[in-house]
Motif scaffolding. Sequence first.
Motif, mmCIF file in Angstrom:
data_model
loop_
_atom_site.group_PDB
_atom_site.id
_atom_site.type_symbol
_atom_site.label_atom_id
_atom_site.label_comp_id
_atom_site.label_asym_id
_atom_site.label_seq_id
_atom_site.Cartn_x
_atom_site.Cartn_y
_atom_site.Cartn_z
ATOM 1 N N PRO A 1 0.810 -1.233 0.000
ATOM 2 C CA PRO A 1 0.000 0.000 0.000
ATOM 3 C C PRO A 1 0.835 1.272 0.000
ATOM 4 O O PRO A 1 0.503 2.240 -0.694
ATOM 5 N N ASP A 2 1.930 1.290 0.769
ATOM 6 C CA ASP A 2 2.777 2.491 0.796
ATOM 7 C C ASP A 2 3.455 2.714 -0.551
ATOM 8 O O ASP A 2 3.566 3.854 -1.023
ATOM 9 N N GLU A 3 3.922 1.626 -1.175
ATOM 10 C CA GLU A 3 4.556 1.760 -2.491
ATOM 11 C C GLU A 3 3.552 2.232 -3.540
ATOM 12 O O GLU A 3 3.882 3.033 -4.414
ATOM 13 N N PHE A 4 2.319 1.727 -3.435
ATOM 14 C CA PHE A 4 1.316 2.144 -4.413
ATOM 15 C C PHE A 4 0.945 3.609 -4.207
ATOM 16 O O PHE A 4 0.713 4.330 -5.177
ATOM 17 N N GLU A 5 0.874 4.072 -2.980
ATOM 18 C CA GLU A 5 0.596 5.490 -2.740
ATOM 19 C C GLU A 5 1.699 6.362 -3.328
ATOM 20 O O GLU A 5 1.432 7.470 -3.810
ATOM 21 N N GLN A 6 2.940 5.862 -3.309
ATOM 22 C CA GLN A 6 4.029 6.599 -3.937
ATOM 23 C C GLN A 6 3.832 6.678 -5.449
ATOM 24 O O GLN A 6 4.068 7.720 -6.075
ATOM 25 N N VAL A 7 3.360 5.580 -6.061
ATOM 26 C CA VAL A 7 3.061 5.559 -7.491
ATOM 27 C C VAL A 7 1.991 6.593 -7.817
ATOM 28 O O VAL A 7 2.126 7.385 -8.767
ATOM 29 N N VAL A 8 0.928 6.596 -7.039
ATOM 30 C CA VAL A 8 -0.155 7.558 -7.261
ATOM 31 C C VAL A 8 0.350 8.988 -7.070
ATOM 32 O O VAL A 8 -0.004 9.896 -7.833
ATOM 33 N N GLY A 9 1.182 9.190 -6.064
ATOM 34 C CA GLY A 9 1.747 10.516 -5.842
ATOM 35 C C GLY A 9 2.598 10.985 -7.006
ATOM 36 O O GLY A 9 2.557 12.157 -7.388
ATOM 37 N N ASP A 10 3.365 10.074 -7.606
ATOM 38 C CA ASP A 10 4.204 10.436 -8.750
ATOM 39 C C ASP A 10 3.351 10.809 -9.967
ATOM 40 O O ASP A 10 3.656 11.777 -10.679
ATOM 41 N N ILE A 11 2.294 10.039 -10.230
ATOM 42 C CA ILE A 11 1.411 10.354 -11.355
ATOM 43 C C ILE A 11 0.732 11.701 -11.136
ATOM 44 O O ILE A 11 0.651 12.542 -12.051
#
Length: 243
Positions: A188-198
């Motif tokens: 979940p933390d890694e995916f939130e980073q992905v969303v933050g980058d987009i």
Amino acid sequence: MSRWMLILWLLMMPLAALADASRSMPPDLGDQASLQRGLKLYVNYCLGCHTLEYQRFSRTAADLDIPQALMEEQLMFSPVQAFDDPMTNALTGEAAQQWWGVEPPDLTLAAKRHGAEWISAYLLGFYQDTDRPLGVNNTVVESVAMPNVLEPLQGVQKLGCPPGASRVLSRPENCRELVLAQPGTLSPDEFEQVVGDISNFLAYVSEPSRLKARAIAPGVMVFLFVFGVMAYLLKREYWRDVR
């Protein structure tokens, strides 16, 4: 549980859902690595449907310090597109209407219209809904027509009851909390980073000039300071003669 406590809990549920839907992910245009990752993610997961008609590959490469050869080799998949072309795709409106019933919007100004935080909440808000044609829904945009293209990374979310909810309150109509039912390839933390980058990348795309403005801002402030000192000294010199 007393009647008043039950009423208070039910009233607080929409507020909790709203807070979750607007998770704060402010854009950071100074984080070039995030912008570069966001570009890579957008090209691989989003650009196939959502164009960036007012942004060119060349401008993006220049602003994000990406060599032209690398941009053309790794981030431009259409053989008919040139380096100076807008970031578009081959999807036609007719095909989109046939597949999804709606034409995907251009996202060049999406962050300008909704805000980067809204985009983050939207991408984090997909959940499984077997009643929808594409099998998913969204907590931010109800009855969404878009598939969850990031599901392999995020996993499958469902609407569930919060842990420890009482039997009285755990009916399906009261369960609006997103629960990860099937993990994806990212935590979940890694995916939130992905969303933050987009979201960060789309914030840049909505107003690319802000990067240059940030770069020249220190020089402008120094100029204004020096100009102010000179103007003050000149004013003193003029007023000395007047007196």
